[in-house]
Design a protein around this motif. Structure first.
Motif, short mmCIF file in Angstrom:
data_model
loop_
_atom_site.label_atom_id
_atom_site.label_comp_id
_atom_site.label_asym_id
_atom_site.label_seq_id
_atom_site.Cartn_x
_atom_site.Cartn_y
_atom_site.Cartn_z
N GLU A 1 5.87 4.40 7.14
CA GLU A 1 4.57 3.68 7.94
C GLU A 1 4.39 3.05 6.15
O GLU A 1 3.83 3.43 5.83
N PHE A 2 4.71 1.68 6.28
CA PHE A 2 4.32 0.34 5.11
C PHE A 2 3.07 -0.73 5.86
O PHE A 2 3.99 -1.37 6.73
N ALA A 3 2.37 -1.21 5.49
CA ALA A 3 1.90 -2.32 6.01
C ALA A 3 1.45 -3.63 4.80
O ALA A 3 1.69 -2.77 3.53
N PHE A 4 1.40 -4.37 5.54
CA PHE A 4 1.38 -5.51 4.28
C PHE A 4 0.82 -6.67 4.70
O PHE A 4 0.87 -6.75 6.27
N LEU A 5 -0.08 -7.72 3.83
CA LEU A 5 -1.25 -8.17 4.47
C LEU A 5 -0.12 -10.27 3.96
O LEU A 5 0.11 -10.29 2.33
N LEU A 6 -0.20 -11.02 4.51
CA LEU A 6 0.41 -12.13 3.94
C LEU A 6 -0.98 -12.84 4.79
O LEU A 6 -0.64 -13.69 5.33
N PRO A 7 -1.68 -13.64 3.44
CA PRO A 7 -2.32 -14.31 3.48
C PRO A 7 -2.07 -15.89 3.14
O PRO A 7 -0.82 -16.33 2.56
N ALA B 1 2.30 -12.08 -5.52
CA ALA B 1 1.39 -11.24 -6.13
C ALA B 1 0.20 -11.34 -6.11
O ALA B 1 -0.55 -10.55 -5.22
N ASN B 2 0.01 -12.39 -4.10
CA ASN B 2 -0.96 -12.46 -3.93
C ASN B 2 -1.08 -11.76 -2.42
O ASN B 2 -2.47 -11.68 -1.59
N ASP B 3 -0.13 -11.21 -2.09
CA ASP B 3 0.37 -10.18 -0.34
C ASP B 3 -0.07 -8.69 -0.76
O ASP B 3 -0.34 -8.81 -2.13
N GLY B 4 -0.18 -8.05 0.10
CA GLY B 4 -1.35 -7.19 -0.26
C GLY B 4 -0.19 -6.02 0.72
O GLY B 4 0.65 -6.46 1.77
N LEU B 5 0.41 -4.75 -0.10
CA LEU B 5 1.15 -4.04 0.73
C LEU B 5 0.35 -2.11 0.36
O LEU B 5 -0.07 -1.71 -0.70
N ALA B 6 0.55 -1.73 1.18
CA ALA B 6 0.19 -0.21 1.03
C ALA B 6 0.57 0.39 1.95
O ALA B 6 2.38 0.21 2.85
N ARG B 7 1.02 1.95 2.23
CA ARG B 7 1.69 3.46 2.75
C ARG B 7 0.37 3.20 3.26
O ARG B 7 -0.59 4.37 2.74
N ALA C 1 -10.16 10.43 -9.80
CA ALA C 1 -10.51 10.57 -8.29
C ALA C 1 -10.78 8.73 -7.97
O ALA C 1 -10.55 9.07 -6.45
N LEU C 2 -11.18 7.97 -8.26
CA LEU C 2 -11.51 6.82 -7.26
C LEU C 2 -10.52 6.46 -7.05
O LEU C 2 -10.36 6.04 -5.69
N TYR C 3 -8.90 6.33 -8.17
CA TYR C 3 -7.47 5.91 -7.69
C TYR C 3 -7.72 6.85 -6.82
O TYR C 3 -6.25 6.15 -5.81
N LEU C 4 -7.22 7.85 -6.83
CA LEU C 4 -6.47 8.62 -5.60
C LEU C 4 -7.44 8.54 -4.30
O LEU C 4 -6.24 8.60 -3.40
N ALA C 5 -8.15 8.03 -4.71
CA ALA C 5 -9.17 8.09 -3.20
C ALA C 5 -8.18 6.31 -2.03
O ALA C 5 -8.54 6.68 -1.00
N TYR C 6 -8.40 5.84 -2.97
CA TYR C 6 -7.70 4.34 -2.47
C TYR C 6 -6.38 4.18 -2.95
O TYR C 6 -5.85 3.02 -2.84
N THR D 1 4.31 6.84 -3.80
CA THR D 1 4.63 5.41 -4.54
C THR D 1 4.09 4.58 -4.98
O THR D 1 3.83 3.46 -5.70
N ASP D 2 2.27 4.51 -5.53
CA ASP D 2 1.38 4.60 -6.33
C ASP D 2 0.91 2.88 -5.48
O ASP D 2 0.32 1.76 -6.46
N LEU D 3 1.12 3.21 -5.10
CA LEU D 3 1.23 1.83 -3.33
C LEU D 3 -1.33 2.04 -3.41
O LEU D 3 -0.85 3.33 -3.04
N PRO D 4 -1.40 1.62 -2.98
CA PRO D 4 -3.09 1.17 -1.93
C PRO D 4 -2.85 1.85 -0.36
O PRO D 4 -1.42 1.97 0.33
N ASN D 5 -3.64 3.00 -0.67
CA ASN D 5 -3.33 3.50 1.08
C ASN D 5 -3.84 3.18 2.52
O ASN D 5 -4.74 1.90 1.79
N ARG D 6 -4.72 3.46 2.93
CA ARG D 6 -4.53 2.68 4.43
C ARG D 6 -6.24 2.35 3.97
O ARG D 6 -6.51 1.50 4.40
#
Length: 758
Positions: free
Chosen positions: A416-422, A405-411, A330-335, A340-345
């Motif tokens: 629509e996909f979002a990504f984070l590039l530190p 590896a340390n970049d973030g990716l989400a659907r 449940a926690l996994y599905l919440a996030y 795609t098995d990617l993190p969500n919004r």
């Protein structure tokens, strides 16, 4: 003597009762029993001890074994006999020297010797029974044999009671251990916590007499794989590793057992299937059932008891495992996005917020990007949603492999996909954008399609700290940059100076809309109404409610407000506002009022809310119409059709708006729950008799008659257009030629005149 003792199960009660019976049978007046405990003794029962012996003897027995007790320890006491020179009695008399004879007699009870009876159970001597009386005579042979037999009877009864007590103590320890294990497992909130609970709780089950040294929890489909079968949670409990089970053999036995799997032993290895598996719970998954595998120091002596205890432990572990896995799922599905098995919004925003705190504290920059696929809807329309879902999963894999590896990716949703590039500046971020777009552009080969697909994507970038400092602001900036890239036809765009003013307006507009939903009258949020006229009778058949935002700073266009509301989630309260106002107006006029529905809030929740609103306002569903555009309906015909049918069950009429612009399937139209087809104004604008456009309108009107649906011509602005749509066979008409959208009170008089004119 044996019969009354056989009914007793507590050792002390057996000894006390047996001593009483011995005194009655033999005529002795004093007796005491010393029970062996290791290399010592304890006074287990006593009757009629004289004061001196009772006061001093208990302490002496704890610290200094007497002669008869030493005989027991040395194995020299095998039958009843007389002890004429008793150390205890001699010491007692020595301690009383100098006292008057009557005082000595009172303290010693006149005892000078006692009889010694071994307490035997077979060859084992459990202790000694001492019997005494004043002035005792020597024992005869018959008395000696009788006392020896009585000692054996009492010894057997005591031995049986001791065994019974040990069983009860073992059972109590087992129950306490099982309860402690259950408590520990109940407190565990993760697989790691369950492993710790097993390490702490299982060793107590050594009350079985066999300590567990290794436990494996076999969990189908989780943890590290065991071939294709499932996962293993290993719990070492002792220093020795214990026997290593052949897990392949264990799985195979579990798989091939007929019916429900049963516990089984392989020497010192016990396998106990989880109870859910016995009920057939895991058979549908294709995996063998889970189980508790216990490696013991040696095979258990009491196999039945060991099976019962470990079976119960397996049930506890199974319940705890099911609870933890359910919570983790449940926690996994919440996030996470399940496709795609990617993190969500939600997960992306939380991670972005964490990175922004670090960036502010440590002074580094980061980029946030949004990417969506161009014309992805065509893939779903042409090849079906199964191919579309497969394509989204493939795009997700490619994007993930193109990032660090340390970049973030989400659907975030849809395509629509979002990504984070530190730690990236704009120049390096643009290189990443090129890499991502190139990865998406490579051809795809969907299984079963027989051809390659090519898709393109657009991308927008925004940067911390120059473009925004909070998660929502960065996403808005990236969204505007993405929009700019699509409008200009570029592959990607960076949020720049020219977009900053747009972002500020978007933020301002969102805030004003939120305020207006709280205070609609003061900020000019209202509905205007445009009539729909029956071409045969000239009477008003319905009104269409249109949103107007007459803000104090100036009118705000619905074309700007509605997309903003859809992006920010404000479409939900905005739709409810429009529907409730329309329902009140419909009740007041007794005339149906139609409201346009956004695809962003066309779901089961809306249907449920509408049903409650109609009951609350006491408005008949027949006084409300809902309009959905053809393009929105065709996005997901099956789901939308079910929702529209639910609305019709509430009594509402359903209109298909902008008909002719969304590539409707005639096969769908024949079965969709629709009442009206509203021809898009692009077909009506500048309409001339005898033209191709006029023939199209005529064909749509004929189609409506065949399907049993009324046809409405929208956007009629001239007398000539009105004449052509009448001749084409349309049922109803709507447009500025008849009336523009007007505030309710202002429109009442004009609508009345239109309704009376013929």
């Amino acid at each position: 003597m044996a019969e009354p003792l056989s009914r007793l199960t507590e050792p002390d009660r057996v000894l006390e009762t047996g001593l009483d019976l011995l005194l009655q049978l033999t005529g002795f007046s004093v007796g005491w029993v010393s029970l062996r405990e290791g290399e010592g003794f304890r006074l287990a029962a006593a009757r009629n001890l004289p004061p001196g012996l009772e006061a001093g003897d208990r302490a002496l027995m704890r610290f200094s074994p007497c002669r008869c007790q030493r005989m027991v320890l040395e194995g020299a006491l095998q039958e009843a006999g007389e002890l004429l020179d008793c150390e205890r009695l001699r010491r007692l008399r020595e301690g009383l020297e100098g006292l008057p004879p009557e005082a000595v007699e009172r303290e010693t009870g006149g005892l000078v010797s006692h009889v010694v009876v071994p307490l035997r159970a077979g060859v084992e001597v459990l202790g000694v029974v001492n019997l005494a009386r004043p002035g005792a005579e020597p024992l005869g042979t018959e008395q000696r044999e009788t006392l020896t037999l009585a000692g054996e009877i009492l010894g057997v009864a005591v031995h049986r009671a001791l065994l019974h007590a040990e069983v009860r103590r073992t059972q109590l320890r087992l129950w306490q251990a099982l309860l402690d294990l259950a408590r520990r497992l109940l407190e565990g909130a993760s697989l790691e916590a369950l492993e710790a609970a097993l390490q702490q709780g299982l060793p107590a089950l050594a009350a079985l007499g066999v300590a567990p040294v290794r436990v494996l929890v076999l969990v189908p489909g989780t943890q590290a794989p065991v071939g294709p079968e499932g996962g293993v949670l290993e719990v070492p409990l002792g220093e020795a590793p214990g026997p290593s089970p052949d897990l392949g053999e264990v799985w195979e036995v579990l798989r091939t057992q007929v019916g429900s799997p049963k516990p089984f032993w392989r020497g010192q290895l016990g396998v106990f299937p989880f109870p859910s598996a016995r009920a057939g719970g895991s058979r549908s998954s294709g995996h063998p059932p889970g189980a508790l595998v216990v490696a013991l120091e040696r095979p258990p002596e009491d196999l039945e008891l060991a099976t019962w205890v470990w079976n119960l432990a397996a049930e506890m572990v199974a319940q705890a495992m099911e609870r933890v896995l359910t919570q983790e799922k449940a926690l996994y599905l919440a996030y996470h996005d399940p496709l795609t098995d990617l993190p969500n919004r939600r997960a992306f925003l939380e991670r972005l917020e964490e990175h922004l705190l670090l960036a502010e504290r440590e002074g580094w920059s980061l980029a946030v990007g949004l990417l969506d696929l161009d014309a992805f809807k065509r893939v779903n329309d042409r090849y079906g949603h199964a191919v579309g879902d497969w394509l989204l999963a493939q795009v997700a894999r490619r994007l993930r492999s193109a990032l660090r590896a340390n970049d973030g990716l989400a659907r975030l949703g849809g395509d629509e996909f979002a990504f984070l590039l530190p730690h990236l500046d704009p120049v390096k971020a643009m290189a990443v954008a090129e890499r991502l777009l190139a990865a998406v552009r490579r051809p795809y080969s969907p299984p079963g399609l027989g051809k390659n697909l090519s898709v393109r994507a657009s991308l927008g970038l925004a940067f911390y700290p120059q473009d925004a400092q909070e998660p929502s602001g960065l996403l808005q900036a990236a969204d505007l940059a993405l929009y700019q890239a699509k409008v200009r036809g570029d592959r990607y765009a960076l949020f720049g100076r020219e977009l900053r003013a747009d972002l500020k307006r978007q933020i301002w507009l969102e805030e004003e809309l939120r305020k207006a939903l709280q205070r609609p009258r003061s900020l000019g949020l209202t509905l205007h109404y445009q009539p729909r006229i029956d071409l045969e009778t000239g009477r008003i058949t319905a009104l269409e409610a249109l949103l107007r935002f007459q803000h104090p700073s100036g009118p705000l266009s619905p074309k700007e407000v509605i997309p903003l509301a859809e992006r920010t989630g404000l479409i939900r309260p905005l739709t409810r506002f429009a529907l409730e106002r329309a329902a009140r107006t419909a009740r007041r006029l007794g005339l149906p009022v139609g409201v346009n529905l956004s695809s962003a809030y066309l779901n089961e929740e809306l249907v449920e809310w509408l049903a409650g609103m109609l009951r609350r306002l006491e408005v008949s569903g027949e006084l409300l119409e809902v309009e959905i555009t053809e393009s929105v309906l065709m996005e997901d015909v099956e789901q939308r059709s079910g929702l529209l049918e639910a609305l019709r069950r509430l009594g509402l009429r359903v209109a298909l708006d902008d008909f002719g612009t969304g590539y409707s399937s005639l096969a769908y139209l024949a079965h969709l729950p629709l009442d009206l087809l509203k021809i898009d104004r692009s077909f009506v604008r500048g309409l001339q008799p005898g033209t191709r456009e006029a023939r199209v309108v005529e064909a749509v009107a004929a189609l409506g008659r065949i399907l049993g649906k009324r046809v409405v011509a929208e956007g009629v602005e001239t007398q000539e257009e009105l004449l052509v749509v009448r001749q084409a066979g349309c049922d109803e008409v709507q447009g500025f030629f008849l009336s523009p959208p007007l505030p309710l009170e202002e429109a009442l008089a004009r609508f009345g005149r239109l309704g009376r004119s013929r």
